[in-house]
Design a protein around this motif. Sequence first.
Motif, PDB file in Angstrom:
ATOM      1  N   VAL A 102       0.837  -1.200   0.000  1.00 52.25           N
ATOM      2  CA  VAL A 102       0.000   0.000   0.000  1.00 52.25           C
ATOM      3  C   VAL A 102       0.871   1.248   0.000  1.00 52.25           C
ATOM      4  CG1 VAL A 102      -1.743   1.315   1.256  1.00 52.25           C
ATOM      5  CG2 VAL A 102      -1.903  -1.178   1.181  1.00 52.25           C
ATOM      6  N   ALA A 103       1.898   1.259   0.863  1.00 49.97           N
ATOM      7  CA  ALA A 103       2.781   2.422   0.974  1.00 49.97           C
ATOM      8  C   ALA A 103       3.537   2.685  -0.329  1.00 49.97           C
ATOM      9  CB  ALA A 103       3.770   2.215   2.115  1.00 49.97           C
ATOM     10  N   GLU A 104       3.865   1.612  -1.033  1.00 53.62           N
ATOM     11  CA  GLU A 104       4.612   1.758  -2.285  1.00 53.62           C
ATOM     12  C   GLU A 104       3.730   2.311  -3.403  1.00 53.62           C
ATOM     13  OE1 GLU A 104       6.779  -1.186  -5.514  1.00 53.62           O
ATOM     14  OE2 GLU A 104       6.990  -1.666  -3.383  1.00 53.62           O
ATOM     15  N   LEU A 105       2.502   1.810  -3.497  1.00 56.52           N
ATOM     16  CA  LEU A 105       1.612   2.225  -4.584  1.00 56.52           C
ATOM     17  C   LEU A 105       0.883   3.526  -4.279  1.00 56.52           C
ATOM     18  CD1 LEU A 105       0.431   1.431  -7.357  1.00 56.52           C
ATOM     19  CD2 LEU A 105      -1.391   0.234  -6.129  1.00 56.52           C
ATOM     20  N   ALA A 106       0.426   3.679  -3.039  1.00 53.17           N
ATOM     21  CA  ALA A 106      -0.368   4.863  -2.665  1.00 53.17           C
ATOM     22  C   ALA A 106      -0.046   5.244  -1.218  1.00 53.17           C
ATOM     23  CB  ALA A 106      -1.851   4.577  -2.826  1.00 53.17           C
ATOM     24  N   PRO A 107       1.068   5.935  -0.992  1.00 49.55           N
ATOM     25  CA  PRO A 107       1.479   6.278   0.378  1.00 49.55           C
ATOM     26  C   PRO A 107       0.424   7.031   1.180  1.00 49.55           C
ATOM     27  CG  PRO A 107       2.769   7.499  -1.265  1.00 49.55           C
ATOM     28  CD  PRO A 107       2.036   6.428  -1.976  1.00 49.55           C
ATOM     29  N   GLU A 108      -0.404   7.819   0.491  1.00 51.49           N
ATOM     30  CA  GLU A 108      -1.445   8.553   1.213  1.00 51.49           C
ATOM     31  C   GLU A 108      -2.502   7.605   1.778  1.00 51.49           C
ATOM     32  OE1 GLU A 108      -2.747   8.444  -3.145  1.00 51.49           O
ATOM     33  OE2 GLU A 108      -0.887   8.560  -1.983  1.00 51.49           O
ATOM     34  N   PHE A 109      -2.720   6.464   1.103  1.00 50.90           N
ATOM     35  CA  PHE A 109      -3.650   5.466   1.624  1.00 50.90           C
ATOM     36  C   PHE A 109      -3.077   4.820   2.884  1.00 50.90           C
ATOM     37  CE2 PHE A 109      -5.813   4.326  -2.724  1.00 50.90           C
ATOM     38  CZ  PHE A 109      -6.237   5.644  -2.829  1.00 50.90           C
ATOM     39  N   ASP A 110      -1.792   4.509   2.851  1.00 54.05           N
ATOM     40  CA  ASP A 110      -1.128   3.920   4.014  1.00 54.05           C
ATOM     41  C   ASP A 110      -1.227   4.862   5.213  1.00 54.05           C
ATOM     42  OD1 ASP A 110       0.633   2.156   5.552  1.00 54.05           O
ATOM     43  OD2 ASP A 110       2.157   3.683   5.217  1.00 54.05           O
ATOM     44  N   GLN A 111      -1.001   6.129   4.966  1.00 54.31           N
ATOM     45  CA  GLN A 111      -1.075   7.117   6.051  1.00 54.31           C
ATOM     46  C   GLN A 111      -2.482   7.158   6.645  1.00 54.31           C
ATOM     47  OE1 GLN A 111       0.284  10.779   4.248  1.00 54.31           O
ATOM     48  NE2 GLN A 111       2.298   9.934   3.778  1.00 54.31           N
ATOM     49  N   ALA A 112      -3.495   7.117   5.790  1.00 59.48           N
ATOM     50  CA  ALA A 112      -4.885   7.157   6.258  1.00 59.48           C
ATOM     51  C   ALA A 112      -5.227   5.906   7.064  1.00 59.48           C
ATOM     52  CB  ALA A 112      -5.830   7.288   5.068  1.00 59.48           C
ATOM     53  N   ILE A 113      -4.788   4.749   6.580  1.00 61.07           N
ATOM     54  CA  ILE A 113      -5.065   3.489   7.284  1.00 61.07           C
ATOM     55  C   ILE A 113      -4.354   3.461   8.634  1.00 61.07           C
ATOM     56  CG2 ILE A 113      -4.691   0.983   7.218  1.00 61.07           C
ATOM     57  CD1 ILE A 113      -5.040   1.231   4.105  1.00 61.07           C
ATOM     58  N   GLN A 114      -3.081   3.880   8.638  1.00 60.20           N
ATOM     59  CA  GLN A 114      -2.317   3.899   9.889  1.00 60.20           C
ATOM     60  C   GLN A 114      -2.946   4.860  10.904  1.00 60.20           C
ATOM     61  OE1 GLN A 114       0.077   1.861  10.616  1.00 60.20           O
ATOM     62  NE2 GLN A 114       1.602   1.630   8.989  1.00 60.20           N
ATOM     63  N   ALA A 115      -3.393   6.018  10.427  1.00 65.91           N
ATOM     64  CA  ALA A 115      -4.010   7.009  11.314  1.00 65.91           C
ATOM     65  C   ALA A 115      -5.313   6.473  11.898  1.00 65.91           C
ATOM     66  CB  ALA A 115      -4.271   8.303  10.556  1.00 65.91           C
ATOM     67  N   ALA A 116      -6.103   5.790  11.052  1.00 70.93           N
ATOM     68  CA  ALA A 116      -7.368   5.222  11.528  1.00 70.93           C
ATOM     69  C   ALA A 116      -7.123   4.104  12.532  1.00 70.93           C
ATOM     70  CB  ALA A 116      -8.182   4.705  10.341  1.00 70.93           C
ATOM     71  N   LEU A 117      -6.101   3.305  12.293  1.00 74.16           N
ATOM     72  CA  LEU A 117      -5.736   2.248  13.238  1.00 74.16           C
ATOM     73  C   LEU A 117      -5.359   2.838  14.598  1.00 74.16           C
ATOM     74  CD1 LEU A 117      -3.621  -0.165  10.992  1.00 74.16           C
ATOM     75  CD2 LEU A 117      -5.567  -0.846  12.392  1.00 74.16           C
ATOM     76  N   ALA A 118      -4.523   3.875  14.561  1.00 72.08           N
ATOM     77  CA  ALA A 118      -4.074   4.519  15.800  1.00 72.08           C
ATOM     78  C   ALA A 118      -5.242   5.160  16.543  1.00 72.08           C
ATOM     79  CB  ALA A 118      -3.007   5.562  15.481  1.00 72.08           C
ATOM     80  N   ALA A 119      -6.122   5.837  15.792  1.00 68.59           N
ATOM     81  CA  ALA A 119      -7.272   6.515  16.403  1.00 68.59           C
ATOM     82  C   ALA A 119      -8.245   5.514  17.018  1.00 68.59           C
ATOM     83  CB  ALA A 119      -7.980   7.372  15.364  1.00 68.59           C
ATOM     84  N   GLY A 120      -8.400   4.370  16.368  1.00 71.44           N
ATOM     85  CA  GLY A 120      -9.272   3.345  16.921  1.00 71.44           C
ATOM     86  C   GLY A 120      -8.690   2.740  18.182  1.00 71.44           C
ATOM     87  N   LYS A 121      -7.385   2.527  18.174  1.00 73.98           N
ATOM     88  CA  LYS A 121      -6.714   1.906  19.312  1.00 73.98           C
ATOM     89  C   LYS A 121      -6.692   2.815  20.535  1.00 73.98           C
ATOM     90  CE  LYS A 121      -2.358  -0.317  20.635  1.00 73.98           C
ATOM     91  NZ  LYS A 121      -1.019  -0.754  20.172  1.00 73.98           N
ATOM     92  N   ASN A 122      -6.393   4.099  20.322  1.00 76.27           N
ATOM     93  CA  ASN A 122      -6.262   5.005  21.480  1.00 76.27           C
ATOM     94  C   ASN A 122      -7.576   5.681  21.882  1.00 76.27           C
ATOM     95  OD1 ASN A 122      -6.637   7.248  19.755  1.00 76.27           O
ATOM     96  ND2 ASN A 122      -4.439   7.482  19.422  1.00 76.27           N
ATOM     97  N   GLY A 123      -8.647   5.348  21.156  1.00 76.92           N
ATOM     98  CA  GLY A 123      -9.951   5.862  21.546  1.00 76.92           C
ATOM     99  C   GLY A 123     -10.266   7.263  21.057  1.00 76.92           C
ATOM    100  N   GLU A 124      -9.420   7.811  20.188  1.00 75.73           N
ATOM    101  CA  GLU A 124      -9.671   9.155  19.662  1.00 75.73           C
ATOM    102  C   GLU A 124     -10.852   9.176  18.700  1.00 75.73           C
ATOM    103  OE1 GLU A 124      -6.201  10.776  17.872  1.00 75.73           O
ATOM    104  OE2 GLU A 124      -5.043  10.837  19.737  1.00 75.73           O
ATOM    105  N   MET A 125     -11.190   8.016  18.183  1.00 77.11           N
ATOM    106  CA  MET A 125     -12.277   7.909  17.207  1.00 77.11           C
ATOM    107  C   MET A 125     -13.161   6.726  17.565  1.00 77.11           C
ATOM    108  SD  MET A 125     -11.778   7.540  13.053  1.00 77.11           S
ATOM    109  CE  MET A 125     -11.051   9.177  12.856  1.00 77.11           C
TER     110      MET A 125
END
Length: 404
Positions: A102-125
Amino acid sequence: MKKKHLKAVFASFLMASTVLAACGGDESAEKPEENKQAETDKETEDKNTEETKEVKIEDTDAAKQAAAYADMMAELVKAKEDQEVNWDTVQEKYEAGLQKDVAELAPEFDQAIQAALAAGKNGEMEPIISVQLIDKTTQSYFYQNQKALQKEAAAALAEDKKEEANLAFVQIQHLAEKVFIPTAEKRDNYYELSGDSSLVENINSGLSAQEEALNSGNAEDFQVFLQVTDKSIYRSYYLASKSYAEKMEVGAKEGKDSKELSIMQAEAWGFYQAIKGSLGGGDEAAAAELDKLFTLNTTDPATIKAAETNALFAKAIAGKIKGYYEKAPNLVAEGNAVEAKVGAMEGNMFLKMLQGQMTEKLGEEKTQAVFADAEAWYNAIAENKPEDAKAKSDAVISAINGLL
């Protein structure tokens, strides 16, 4: 090339045109002396089909990525049932099976997925909102991966590298089965699309026509029919985003809470990422405004109106159509017949995306007339007659402008 493939996609629209172009305009009955050659071609096709079957799909990159996605969703789906999600497990599955690609083909997608993962884990979202962002953005990645595989298959076939073309194509078929068809079925159900309008039928028809071209070694047909497959999947993502805009407006009127509306907004945004870049080529401002409307924390989902999003989509898609309608005749003039046909098919597949809006505004009869003009335009381009194409082109563009 058999008519059945296009019949499922366009009905009368383009049904004969590409077939005639592919067969040199000769649809006469097979002559006796051609029987032997036909049998030889059949043997070659059967052999090539066998070669395709020898590919172990589970060993391909696309299959491994689809499996990683399925594993992620098996855990993420718990959020839809108000169960606790093990975010570490999802993170591990993502990093092991998808993140690098994902990061190789569409780095912005990787960033969005990683951010959503982090937000779900820490309860921000809200967990379910994180889930939708991860799910739909990953699906957007698969669409972009499909495009890369199509390009790879087309290039390999043009160079007569049949094995490489087969390897890329079976991965496209696998992604269609595991990712694109299930999504398309939901849009077919929501918009009550069937027959030549069905996304599922269109995708399968494109794939069948591509496979036939691949088996016969016809690189030109493969490139033309590639547009049927690709743009039918594209239309699925477009209609997904469009449908969530409609659902948000209805939901707001029904008094749904902000969480429910935000879930829809997250889904619209995730699907939209697949086509955002392309639509920007049709109308950059319209594409940017759609992205803004679908972005969480930028737009209140309760304020989203279907009419506004539909108008923005129409503006961007119309820009794409006009671009291809201008480019194809120029390619003919330059002697680039193959690219001209590919571009003409692409332009008409974008036109098909506006069929619903066109029918709503112009009525069924006038819409069919527009598609008949589009078919005639494609025929003229395919037959190297740019002068004949001009009048039909003007009629189609005039109809498109009537939607704006």
